[in-house]
Design a protein around this motif. Structure first.
Motif, mmCIF file in Angstrom:
data_model
loop_
_atom_site.group_PDB
_atom_site.id
_atom_site.type_symbol
_atom_site.label_atom_id
_atom_site.label_comp_id
_atom_site.label_asym_id
_atom_site.label_seq_id
_atom_site.Cartn_x
_atom_site.Cartn_y
_atom_site.Cartn_z
ATOM 1 N N ASN A 105 15.967 -10.104 -2.258
ATOM 2 C CA ASN A 105 17.078 -10.760 -2.962
ATOM 3 C C ASN A 105 18.029 -9.756 -3.616
ATOM 4 O O ASN A 105 18.789 -10.105 -4.507
ATOM 5 N N ALA A 106 17.984 -8.501 -3.170
ATOM 6 C CA ALA A 106 18.780 -7.451 -3.816
ATOM 7 C C ALA A 106 20.260 -7.567 -3.521
ATOM 8 O O ALA A 106 21.088 -6.975 -4.223
ATOM 9 N N GLY A 107 20.628 -8.294 -2.475
ATOM 10 C CA GLY A 107 22.038 -8.401 -2.116
ATOM 11 C C GLY A 107 22.503 -7.206 -1.303
ATOM 12 O O GLY A 107 21.699 -6.457 -0.748
ATOM 13 N N GLU A 108 23.834 -7.030 -1.237
ATOM 14 C CA GLU A 108 24.413 -5.973 -0.424
ATOM 15 C C GLU A 108 24.914 -4.821 -1.294
ATOM 16 O O GLU A 108 25.343 -5.016 -2.427
ATOM 17 N N PHE A 109 24.870 -3.619 -0.693
ATOM 18 C CA PHE A 109 25.316 -2.410 -1.388
ATOM 19 C C PHE A 109 26.410 -1.738 -0.563
ATOM 20 O O PHE A 109 26.385 -1.749 0.673
ATOM 21 N N ASP A 110 27.354 -1.130 -1.264
ATOM 22 C CA ASP A 110 28.437 -0.419 -0.606
ATOM 23 C C ASP A 110 28.038 0.997 -0.208
ATOM 24 O O ASP A 110 28.639 1.580 0.709
ATOM 25 N N LEU A 111 27.024 1.534 -0.891
ATOM 26 C CA LEU A 111 26.539 2.878 -0.586
ATOM 27 C C LEU A 111 25.054 2.932 -0.903
ATOM 28 O O LEU A 111 24.639 2.550 -2.000
ATOM 29 N N ILE A 112 24.261 3.376 0.064
ATOM 30 C CA ILE A 112 22.821 3.540 -0.136
ATOM 31 C C ILE A 112 22.487 5.008 0.078
ATOM 32 O O ILE A 112 22.897 5.607 1.078
ATOM 33 N N LEU A 113 21.754 5.583 -0.850
ATOM 34 C CA LEU A 113 21.388 6.997 -0.846
ATOM 35 C C LEU A 113 19.892 7.103 -0.626
ATOM 36 O O LEU A 113 19.119 6.436 -1.304
ATOM 37 N N LEU A 114 19.460 7.968 0.304
ATOM 38 C CA LEU A 114 18.048 7.979 0.671
ATOM 39 C C LEU A 114 17.588 9.362 1.086
ATOM 40 O O LEU A 114 18.133 9.976 2.007
ATOM 41 N N ASN A 115 16.570 9.840 0.392
ATOM 42 C CA ASN A 115 15.810 11.029 0.777
ATOM 43 C C ASN A 115 14.383 10.538 1.005
ATOM 44 O O ASN A 115 13.556 10.557 0.105
ATOM 45 N N PRO A 116 14.078 10.025 2.213
ATOM 46 C CA PRO A 116 12.836 9.261 2.402
ATOM 47 C C PRO A 116 11.591 10.130 2.380
ATOM 48 O O PRO A 116 11.587 11.248 2.902
ATOM 49 N N PHE A 163 7.897 11.308 3.599
ATOM 50 C CA PHE A 163 7.196 11.234 4.884
ATOM 51 C C PHE A 163 5.706 11.455 4.721
ATOM 52 O O PHE A 163 4.998 11.678 5.695
ATOM 53 N N HIS A 164 5.215 11.366 3.479
ATOM 54 C CA HIS A 164 3.776 11.341 3.206
ATOM 55 C C HIS A 164 3.402 9.966 2.674
ATOM 56 O O HIS A 164 4.052 9.456 1.767
ATOM 57 N N ASP A 165 2.380 9.369 3.249
ATOM 58 C CA ASP A 165 1.868 8.075 2.802
ATOM 59 C C ASP A 165 0.372 8.241 2.584
ATOM 60 O O ASP A 165 -0.431 7.991 3.476
ATOM 61 N N GLY A 166 0.003 8.707 1.359
ATOM 62 C CA GLY A 166 -1.393 9.066 1.136
ATOM 63 C C GLY A 166 -1.731 10.245 2.012
ATOM 64 O O GLY A 166 -1.092 11.281 1.987
ATOM 65 N N GLY A 167 -2.749 10.101 2.848
ATOM 66 C CA GLY A 167 -3.137 11.175 3.753
ATOM 67 C C GLY A 167 -2.395 11.156 5.066
ATOM 68 O O GLY A 167 -2.509 12.083 5.860
ATOM 69 N N ALA A 168 -1.607 10.103 5.319
ATOM 70 C CA ALA A 168 -0.895 9.992 6.593
ATOM 71 C C ALA A 168 0.495 10.618 6.472
ATOM 72 O O ALA A 168 1.168 10.485 5.459
ATOM 73 N N VAL A 169 0.911 11.327 7.521
ATOM 74 C CA VAL A 169 2.222 11.963 7.560
ATOM 75 C C VAL A 169 2.980 11.423 8.761
ATOM 76 O O VAL A 169 2.438 11.337 9.863
ATOM 77 N N GLY A 170 4.245 11.059 8.567
ATOM 78 C CA GLY A 170 5.031 10.554 9.679
ATOM 79 C C GLY A 170 6.318 9.937 9.193
ATOM 80 O O GLY A 170 6.685 10.047 8.018
ATOM 81 N N ASP A 171 7.022 9.268 10.118
ATOM 82 C CA ASP A 171 8.322 8.696 9.791
ATOM 83 C C ASP A 171 8.279 7.188 9.610
ATOM 84 O O ASP A 171 9.332 6.548 9.517
ATOM 85 N N HIS A 172 7.069 6.582 9.512
ATOM 86 C CA HIS A 172 6.992 5.120 9.457
ATOM 87 C C HIS A 172 7.626 4.565 8.183
ATOM 88 O O HIS A 172 8.213 3.485 8.209
ATOM 89 N N ILE A 173 7.530 5.300 7.070
ATOM 90 C CA ILE A 173 8.191 4.826 5.839
ATOM 91 C C ILE A 173 9.700 4.867 6.017
ATOM 92 O O ILE A 173 10.410 3.907 5.703
ATOM 93 N N ALA A 174 10.207 5.974 6.535
ATOM 94 C CA ALA A 174 11.650 6.100 6.740
ATOM 95 C C ALA A 174 12.176 5.011 7.668
ATOM 96 O O ALA A 174 13.224 4.414 7.397
ATOM 97 N N LEU A 175 11.472 4.731 8.751
ATOM 98 C CA LEU A 175 11.938 3.719 9.703
ATOM 99 C C LEU A 175 12.042 2.353 9.041
ATOM 100 O O LEU A 175 12.999 1.600 9.282
#
Length: 373
Positions: free
Chosen positions: A295-306, A308-320
């Motif tokens: 329910n956050a609505g729309e944003f005109d600018l989104i900033l992201l430094n994602p 790539f560590h999820d506990g012991g797992a490393v990858g791009d699944h969070i970023a995707l």
């Protein structure tokens, strides 16, 4: 095939890991902690569970009516889903923005990977445990931080080191005397180049004592994008950490409406302290959540430094997942600014959700992209 049945007790629990069902929703340290708690605790004792990942500890020990505290917001949804799957109704977890008050008779804790966050948890345990109370801390041996044994020896009294099993370890301790009051490392920080603005953060926050090189590369692009926005435009600092990107936008334009979101409660507490200290009158919001709320609505600018560590797992699944959410919440004509490690190939990932992807900056380690539709 992923095992989804935790059978350390009867009846067994069926558990899943939201967003990544191919990974098991507990580890061997959870199993050892459940066994240790069952052997040592009685109903009626006040029990705190710290940083349960996906609900295994809370649901396995639900009859002891524990108070669960977690820095990571993913536990909220995982605990609700896994509770329903097992016919159990449990309270939503607390977090470090509003930690529950003691005293507790016992604490069951997952050992974090960050050494300063481990010290924070042990000092907090010393503050809230009754004299002679029990602390049971466990983790996978490969994830226990370097010098972690020294931190335990310095801050608490170790009664037992239980035999390792399945590459996991549990220690049983009694509280020491050193609490959070007066601990000089509770907040660490740095000053932003040019502005001199001081940013501080709590121990669970990424890069809390230095400006991350990727974040540094993103900042000029944030200032340029913020300068071109209309008055009152909505900006989201997604996975905000200490709030450095949202603050960069506010340094350029204090008439923007900036929201800060992070999965870590300590990150949100840190960003809020930094923003309110620097721009107390700015139009800002803070959201402790796993990505962008529906329910956050729309944003005109989104900033992201994602991350790539999820506990012991490393990858791009969070970023995707964050890219997909950003696409749904970006206003027409808006843009997503992303910085990432070069080897992760975000230019290919972004093109799955955004028809327009431009490279804005790069060095041998990091690349900055602008994505829009």
């Amino acid at each position: 095939m992923t095992n989804n049945v935790l059978a350390v007790q009867e009846p067994p629990l069926v558990l899943s890991r939201p967003g990544n069902r191919g990974l098991q929703a507990w580890d061997a340290a959870d199993e050892l902690l459940i066994e240790a708690a069952r052997e040592r605790l009685q109903p009626g004792q006040r029990l705190a569970l710290v940083d349960d990942a996906f609900g295994a500890l809370t649901l396995a020990l639900h009859d002891l009516e524990p108070t669960t505290i977690a820095d990571n917001a993913t536990l909220r949804g995982a605990l609700a889903d896994n509770g329903r799957s097992n016919g159990l109704e449990v309270e939503a977890p607390e977090d470090w923005m509003r930690p529950p008050l003691g005293p507790f008779d016992a604490i069951v804790m997952k050992i974090p990977r960050q050494i300063d966050y481990l010290e924070y948890l042990l000092r907090w345990a010393n503050d809230v445990l009754v004299p002679g109370g029990l602390l049971m801390a466990g983790g996978m041996i490969k994830h226990i931080p370097d010098h972690g044994v020294g931190v335990f020896n310095r801050l608490v009294v170790t009664d037992q080191v239980l035999p390792a099993r399945k590459k996991a370890r549990v220690v049983v301790c009694q509280p020491g005397s050193a609490g959070l009051a007066g601990w000089e490392k509770q907040w660490l920080g740095y000053r932003l180049p040019a502005s001199g603005l001081e940013l501080r953060a709590l121990p669970a926050v990424f890069a809390r004592d230095h400006l991350d090189p990727g974040a540094h590369m993103l900042m000029p692009q944030v200032r340029e994008a913020a300068a071109s926005l209309a008055e009152g435009a909505r900006v989201l600092d997604l996975a905000c950490g200490n709030g450095v990107q949202g603050l960069t936008a506010l340094l350029e334009r204090q008439d923007l409406a900036v929201e800060f979101s992070d999965v870590s409660s300590q990150a949100i507490a840190s960003a809020k302290a930094n923003v309110k200290g620097a721009f107390p009158e700015a139009d800002t919001r803070f959201e402790h959540g796993d990505g962008i709320a529906g329910n956050a609505g729309e944003f005109d600018l989104i900033l992201l430094n994602p991350p790539f560590h999820d506990g012991g797992a490393v990858g791009d699944h969070i970023a995707l997942r964050l890219f997909r959410q950003a696409r749904r919440h970006l206003s027409p004509g808006g843009q997503l600014l992303v910085v990432g490690n070069r080897h992760l190939g975000y230019h290919k990932s972004l093109r799955r959700d955004f028809p327009q992807v431009r490279q804005l900056d790069a060095d041998p380690r990091f690349v900055v992209f602008a994505a829009s539709y």
